[in-house]
Design a protein around this motif. Sequence first.
Motif, PDB file in Angstrom:
ATOM      1  N   GLU A   1      92.557  79.123   2.451  1.00 49.72           N
ATOM      2  CA  GLU A   1      91.466  78.926   1.505  1.00 49.72           C
ATOM      3  C   GLU A   1      91.268  77.465   1.104  1.00 49.72           C
ATOM      4  O   GLU A   1      90.295  77.129   0.430  1.00 49.72           O
ATOM      5  CB  GLU A   1      91.677  79.805   0.277  1.00 49.72           C
ATOM      6  CG  GLU A   1      91.508  81.272   0.607  1.00 49.72           C
ATOM      7  CD  GLU A   1      91.688  82.200  -0.575  1.00 49.72           C
ATOM      8  OE1 GLU A   1      91.959  81.724  -1.700  1.00 49.72           O
ATOM      9  OE2 GLU A   1      91.545  83.423  -0.379  1.00 49.72           O
TER      10      GLU A   1
ATOM     11  N   ARG B   1      97.782  82.339   2.635  1.00 47.23           N
ATOM     12  CA  ARG B   1      96.361  82.490   2.314  1.00 47.23           C
ATOM     13  C   ARG B   1      95.827  81.280   1.533  1.00 47.23           C
ATOM     14  O   ARG B   1      94.682  80.876   1.712  1.00 47.23           O
ATOM     15  CB  ARG B   1      96.132  83.794   1.531  1.00 47.23           C
ATOM     16  CG  ARG B   1      94.689  84.087   1.201  1.00 47.23           C
ATOM     17  CD  ARG B   1      93.885  84.368   2.435  1.00 47.23           C
ATOM     18  NE  ARG B   1      92.471  84.554   2.091  1.00 47.23           N
ATOM     19  CZ  ARG B   1      91.546  84.888   2.943  1.00 47.23           C
ATOM     20  NH1 ARG B   1      91.848  85.092   4.206  1.00 47.23           N
ATOM     21  NH2 ARG B   1      90.303  85.023   2.565  1.00 47.23           N
TER      22      ARG B   1
ATOM     23  N   ILE C   1      84.636  80.649   1.959  1.00 47.81           N
ATOM     24  CA  ILE C   1      85.594  81.648   2.435  1.00 47.81           C
ATOM     25  C   ILE C   1      85.032  83.026   2.131  1.00 47.81           C
ATOM     26  O   ILE C   1      84.578  83.299   1.021  1.00 47.81           O
ATOM     27  CB  ILE C   1      86.969  81.467   1.755  1.00 47.81           C
ATOM     28  CG1 ILE C   1      87.605  80.147   2.187  1.00 47.81           C
ATOM     29  CG2 ILE C   1      87.909  82.602   2.111  1.00 47.81           C
ATOM     30  CD1 ILE C   1      87.570  79.107   1.161  1.00 47.81           C
TER      31      ILE C   1
END
Length: 102
Positions: free
Chosen positions: A53, A49, A12
């Motif tokens: 991730e 998020r 990421i």
Amino acid sequence: MSYYLDITDVKILAGNWLRLWFSDGAIIDVDAGPIIATGEVFEPIRSDRAVFEAVAVNPESGTIEWPGEVDLCPDVLYGRGEPASGKRFERRVVRPAAGAPA
């Protein structure tokens, strides 16, 4: 020459960028933002998020996958095809495939 490429690793990066390592030695950064921007299947990925991730390589399919078995085609991420949605996305070649012209 036509052959199937596997993704062997993912990292990421900032924003919605992902760094992808391919089985031919190429390393390509992909902006996943436009890909996950629409569609109900991507809603958990774009709204949390931590879910974004959680992306990982699925060694059985050779692609990246998020929780819920949401995956993306390695050929499209590599640049050998276009997304079914028709939404184009940015990619940057970090390292070309082994044996590719510089």
